[in-house]
Each structure stands twice: as structure tokens, then as C-alpha cells.
Design a protein around this motif. Structure first.
Motif, PDB file in Angstrom:
ATOM      1  N   HIS A 186       0.792   3.687  10.978  1.00 57.31           N
ATOM      2  CA  HIS A 186       1.509   2.622  10.035  1.00 57.31           C
ATOM      3  C   HIS A 186       0.513   1.615  10.394  1.00 57.31           C
ATOM      4  CE1 HIS A 186       4.420   0.556   7.478  1.00 57.31           C
ATOM      5  NE2 HIS A 186       3.956  -0.601   8.281  1.00 57.31           N
ATOM      6  N   GLN A 187       0.087   1.311  11.436  1.00 54.80           N
ATOM      7  CA  GLN A 187      -0.817   0.133  11.666  1.00 54.80           C
ATOM      8  C   GLN A 187      -2.142   0.374  11.160  1.00 54.80           C
ATOM      9  OE1 GLN A 187      -0.327  -2.930  12.839  1.00 54.80           O
ATOM     10  NE2 GLN A 187       1.702  -2.365  13.063  1.00 54.80           N
ATOM     11  N   VAL A 188      -2.626   1.786  11.059  1.00 54.77           N
ATOM     12  CA  VAL A 188      -3.958   2.072  10.390  1.00 54.77           C
ATOM     13  C   VAL A 188      -3.708   1.774   8.897  1.00 54.77           C
ATOM     14  CG1 VAL A 188      -5.620   3.920   9.861  1.00 54.77           C
ATOM     15  CG2 VAL A 188      -4.710   3.464  12.056  1.00 54.77           C
ATOM     16  N   GLY A 189      -2.728   2.353   8.167  1.00 55.47           N
ATOM     17  CA  GLY A 189      -2.313   1.905   6.973  1.00 55.47           C
ATOM     18  C   GLY A 189      -2.465   0.467   6.551  1.00 55.47           C
ATOM     19  N   LEU A 190      -1.885  -0.356   7.233  1.00 55.24           N
ATOM     20  CA  LEU A 190      -1.719  -1.781   7.144  1.00 55.24           C
ATOM     21  C   LEU A 190      -3.188  -2.370   7.103  1.00 55.24           C
ATOM     22  CD1 LEU A 190       1.573  -2.803   9.067  1.00 55.24           C
ATOM     23  CD2 LEU A 190       1.258  -2.729   6.465  1.00 55.24           C
ATOM     24  N   THR A 191      -3.904  -1.719   8.067  1.00 55.80           N
ATOM     25  CA  THR A 191      -5.325  -2.448   8.174  1.00 55.80           C
ATOM     26  C   THR A 191      -5.959  -2.371   6.846  1.00 55.80           C
ATOM     27  OG1 THR A 191      -5.300  -2.448  10.713  1.00 55.80           O
ATOM     28  CG2 THR A 191      -7.612  -2.365   9.278  1.00 55.80           C
ATOM     29  N   ILE A 192      -6.025  -1.069   6.219  1.00 53.81           N
ATOM     30  CA  ILE A 192      -6.718  -0.564   5.168  1.00 53.81           C
ATOM     31  C   ILE A 192      -5.969  -0.938   3.772  1.00 53.81           C
ATOM     32  CG2 ILE A 192      -7.231   1.353   3.500  1.00 53.81           C
ATOM     33  CD1 ILE A 192      -7.346   3.159   6.392  1.00 53.81           C
ATOM     34  N   LEU A 193      -4.690  -1.376   3.798  1.00 54.79           N
ATOM     35  CA  LEU A 193      -3.960  -2.036   2.872  1.00 54.79           C
ATOM     36  C   LEU A 193      -4.515  -3.404   2.611  1.00 54.79           C
ATOM     37  CD1 LEU A 193      -2.159  -1.900   0.439  1.00 54.79           C
ATOM     38  CD2 LEU A 193      -0.300  -2.528   2.214  1.00 54.79           C
ATOM     39  N   GLU A 194      -4.512  -4.064   4.024  1.00 52.27           N
ATOM     40  CA  GLU A 194      -5.001  -5.528   3.773  1.00 52.27           C
ATOM     41  C   GLU A 194      -6.394  -5.643   3.356  1.00 52.27           C
ATOM     42  OE1 GLU A 194      -5.349  -9.534   6.678  1.00 52.27           O
ATOM     43  OE2 GLU A 194      -4.587  -7.671   7.397  1.00 52.27           O
ATOM     44  N   SER A 195      -7.506  -4.911   3.742  1.00 53.29           N
ATOM     45  CA  SER A 195      -8.730  -4.817   3.407  1.00 53.29           C
ATOM     46  C   SER A 195      -8.911  -4.497   2.006  1.00 53.29           C
ATOM     47  CB  SER A 195      -9.643  -3.709   4.392  1.00 53.29           C
ATOM     48  OG  SER A 195      -9.348  -4.094   5.668  1.00 53.29           O
ATOM     49  N   HIS A 196      -8.110  -3.609   1.296  1.00 46.39           N
ATOM     50  CA  HIS A 196      -8.158  -3.404  -0.054  1.00 46.39           C
ATOM     51  C   HIS A 196      -7.572  -4.494  -0.708  1.00 46.39           C
ATOM     52  CE1 HIS A 196      -7.907  -1.281  -3.781  1.00 46.39           C
ATOM     53  NE2 HIS A 196      -6.753  -1.504  -4.049  1.00 46.39           N
ATOM     54  N   VAL A 230      -3.648  -5.124  -9.635  1.00 48.14           N
ATOM     55  CA  VAL A 230      -2.272  -5.626  -8.828  1.00 48.14           C
ATOM     56  C   VAL A 230      -0.936  -4.510  -9.225  1.00 48.14           C
ATOM     57  CG1 VAL A 230      -0.278  -7.145  -9.159  1.00 48.14           C
ATOM     58  CG2 VAL A 230      -2.716  -8.089  -9.268  1.00 48.14           C
ATOM     59  N   ASP A 231      -1.353  -3.823 -10.281  1.00 53.38           N
ATOM     60  CA  ASP A 231      -0.174  -2.563 -10.412  1.00 53.38           C
ATOM     61  C   ASP A 231      -0.650  -1.673  -9.663  1.00 53.38           C
ATOM     62  OD1 ASP A 231       1.106  -4.127 -12.566  1.00 53.38           O
ATOM     63  OD2 ASP A 231      -0.181  -3.041 -14.164  1.00 53.38           O
ATOM     64  N   GLU A 232      -1.844  -1.315  -9.388  1.00 53.19           N
ATOM     65  CA  GLU A 232      -2.173  -0.207  -8.470  1.00 53.19           C
ATOM     66  C   GLU A 232      -1.849  -0.588  -7.158  1.00 53.19           C
ATOM     67  OE1 GLU A 232      -6.353   1.986  -8.044  1.00 53.19           O
ATOM     68  OE2 GLU A 232      -6.481  -0.015  -7.336  1.00 53.19           O
ATOM     69  N   LEU A 233      -2.008  -1.816  -6.865  1.00 53.55           N
ATOM     70  CA  LEU A 233      -1.702  -2.458  -5.481  1.00 53.55           C
ATOM     71  C   LEU A 233      -0.201  -2.037  -5.205  1.00 53.55           C
ATOM     72  CD1 LEU A 233      -2.361  -3.863  -2.711  1.00 53.55           C
ATOM     73  CD2 LEU A 233      -1.927  -5.746  -3.937  1.00 53.55           C
ATOM     74  N   MET A 234       0.701  -2.516  -6.178  1.00 56.41           N
ATOM     75  CA  MET A 234       1.935  -2.280  -5.989  1.00 56.41           C
ATOM     76  C   MET A 234       2.647  -0.955  -5.857  1.00 56.41           C
ATOM     77  SD  MET A 234       2.846  -5.339  -5.735  1.00 56.41           S
ATOM     78  CE  MET A 234       4.656  -4.995  -5.282  1.00 56.41           C
ATOM     79  N   ASP A 235       1.865  -0.019  -6.737  1.00 58.95           N
ATOM     80  CA  ASP A 235       2.140   1.391  -6.607  1.00 58.95           C
ATOM     81  C   ASP A 235       1.932   1.829  -5.201  1.00 58.95           C
ATOM     82  OD1 ASP A 235       2.968   1.496  -9.109  1.00 58.95           O
ATOM     83  OD2 ASP A 235       1.042   2.246  -9.992  1.00 58.95           O
ATOM     84  N   VAL A 236       0.764   1.614  -4.642  1.00 59.45           N
ATOM     85  CA  VAL A 236       0.483   1.886  -3.323  1.00 59.45           C
ATOM     86  C   VAL A 236       1.274   1.443  -2.230  1.00 59.45           C
ATOM     87  CG1 VAL A 236      -1.402   0.372  -2.305  1.00 59.45           C
ATOM     88  CG2 VAL A 236      -1.517   2.836  -1.830  1.00 59.45           C
ATOM     89  N   ILE A 237       1.678   0.192  -2.489  1.00 60.40           N
ATOM     90  CA  ILE A 237       2.657  -0.537  -1.368  1.00 60.40           C
ATOM     91  C   ILE A 237       3.910   0.277  -1.413  1.00 60.40           C
ATOM     92  CG2 ILE A 237       4.253  -2.644  -1.259  1.00 60.40           C
ATOM     93  CD1 ILE A 237       1.480  -4.205  -1.507  1.00 60.40           C
ATOM     94  N   ARG A 238       4.327   0.458  -2.719  1.00 56.93           N
ATOM     95  CA  ARG A 238       5.747   1.224  -2.855  1.00 56.93           C
ATOM     96  C   ARG A 238       5.582   2.645  -1.891  1.00 56.93           C
ATOM     97  NH1 ARG A 238       5.228  -0.624  -7.993  1.00 56.93           N
ATOM     98  NH2 ARG A 238       6.553  -2.320  -8.519  1.00 56.93           N
ATOM     99  N   GLN A 239       4.619   3.217  -2.259  1.00 57.79           N
ATOM    100  CA  GLN A 239       4.311   4.592  -1.688  1.00 57.79           C
ATOM    101  C   GLN A 239       4.157   4.471  -0.111  1.00 57.79           C
ATOM    102  OE1 GLN A 239       0.987   6.724  -3.140  1.00 57.79           O
ATOM    103  NE2 GLN A 239       1.453   8.388  -1.700  1.00 57.79           N
ATOM    104  N   PHE A 240       3.437   3.715   0.241  1.00 54.28           N
ATOM    105  CA  PHE A 240       3.242   3.192   1.795  1.00 54.28           C
ATOM    106  C   PHE A 240       4.657   2.784   2.420  1.00 54.28           C
ATOM    107  CE2 PHE A 240       1.768   0.516   5.162  1.00 54.28           C
ATOM    108  CZ  PHE A 240       1.137   1.255   5.978  1.00 54.28           C
ATOM    109  N   THR A 241       5.492   2.116   1.817  1.00 53.63           N
ATOM    110  CA  THR A 241       6.776   1.685   2.549  1.00 53.63           C
ATOM    111  C   THR A 241       7.822   2.806   2.500  1.00 53.63           C
ATOM    112  OG1 THR A 241       7.214   0.511   0.729  1.00 53.63           O
ATOM    113  CG2 THR A 241       6.023  -1.016   2.164  1.00 53.63           C
ATOM    114  N   ARG A 242       7.663   3.917   1.685  1.00 51.43           N
ATOM    115  CA  ARG A 242       8.761   4.960   1.787  1.00 51.43           C
ATOM    116  C   ARG A 242       8.761   5.414   3.227  1.00 51.43           C
ATOM    117  NH1 ARG A 242       6.721   7.582  -3.371  1.00 51.43           N
ATOM    118  NH2 ARG A 242       7.052   6.337  -4.786  1.00 51.43           N
ATOM    119  N   SER A 243       9.923   5.747   3.633  1.00 54.01           N
ATOM    120  CA  SER A 243      10.614   6.038   4.771  1.00 54.01           C
ATOM    121  C   SER A 243       9.911   7.893   4.774  1.00 54.01           C
ATOM    122  CB  SER A 243      11.829   5.988   5.337  1.00 54.01           C
ATOM    123  OG  SER A 243      11.837   4.629   5.342  1.00 54.01           O
TER     124      SER A 243
END
Length: 101
Positions: A59-69, A88-101
Motif C-alpha cells: 500500500h505504501q509503494v502504491g501511495l508513493t507512485i500515486l502521489e508522484s503521478h 482527473v477522471d483517470e486519477l479518480m478511477d485509479v484511486i477507486r481501484q487502489f482503495t478497494r479492499s
């Protein structure tokens, strides 16, 4: 490289690349450790604690890449008014995918 910005010569996470690779190698070792724990019939709770640690590390690796993006590709698109809404739409899609459990 952002696909929509060919002028970028590297990925937005490039400044963190060595740290990310180091973390991923550590995670790889943790996963091998999990395999060994199961092979050795270790206690369930001990295995679950390690699974949680691996999930947290990934999760921390993903957050680092997400922030950089976000600070790289998305910020550039918004600043240059090039495909800002799409980014922004792409970012929101990836955030939704990333935050799924």
C-alpha cells in the motif's frame, strides 16, 4: 513517461525509483517468508500478521507512485490545460481501484 506527454523523458516516480525498488525487494522477501511459514505449518495468527505487513508495505509503494503521478502527470495536464479533465477522471478511477479492499 506519461502517455499523453511525450516531452516527459521519465516516469513521475523516477526520483523515488531506487527507494521503490528497495521496498519491493523487501516485500518480495516477506512473501517468500510467508511461503516458508506455510510450508513449516506455522501458527495462523503469525501468518496473518505477516500478510498484513505485506499488504501495508505494498500500500505504501502504491501511495508513493500515486502521489508522484498526481504531482507529475496530473498537475502538468492541469497546468497546461491539456486533457486536464481526462487526467482527473483517470486519477479518480485509479484511486477507486487502489482503495478497494
Amino acid at each position: 513517461m506519461c502517455p499523453d506527454h511525450p516531452e516527459h523523458t521519465g516516469h513521475s516516480y523516477a526520483p523515488h525509483k531506487e527507494d521503490l525498488l528497495r521496498r519491493l525487494r523487501r516485500i518480495e522477501g516477506q512473501v517468500r517468508g510467508l511461503q516458508k511459514m506455510i510450508e513449516e505449518d506455522r501458527y495462523c495468527v503469525d501468518i496473518l500478521v505477516q500478510v498484513s505487513a505485506v499488504k501495508s508495505a505494498l500500500h505504501q509503494v502504491g501511495l508513493t507512485i500515486l502521489e508522484s503521478h498526481t504531482r507529475g502527470c496530473v498537475a502538468d495536464a492541469l497546468a497546461n490545460r491539456e486533457q486536464g479533465d481526462e487526467k482527473v477522471d483517470e486519477l479518480m478511477d485509479v484511486i477507486r481501484q487502489f482503495t478497494r479492499s
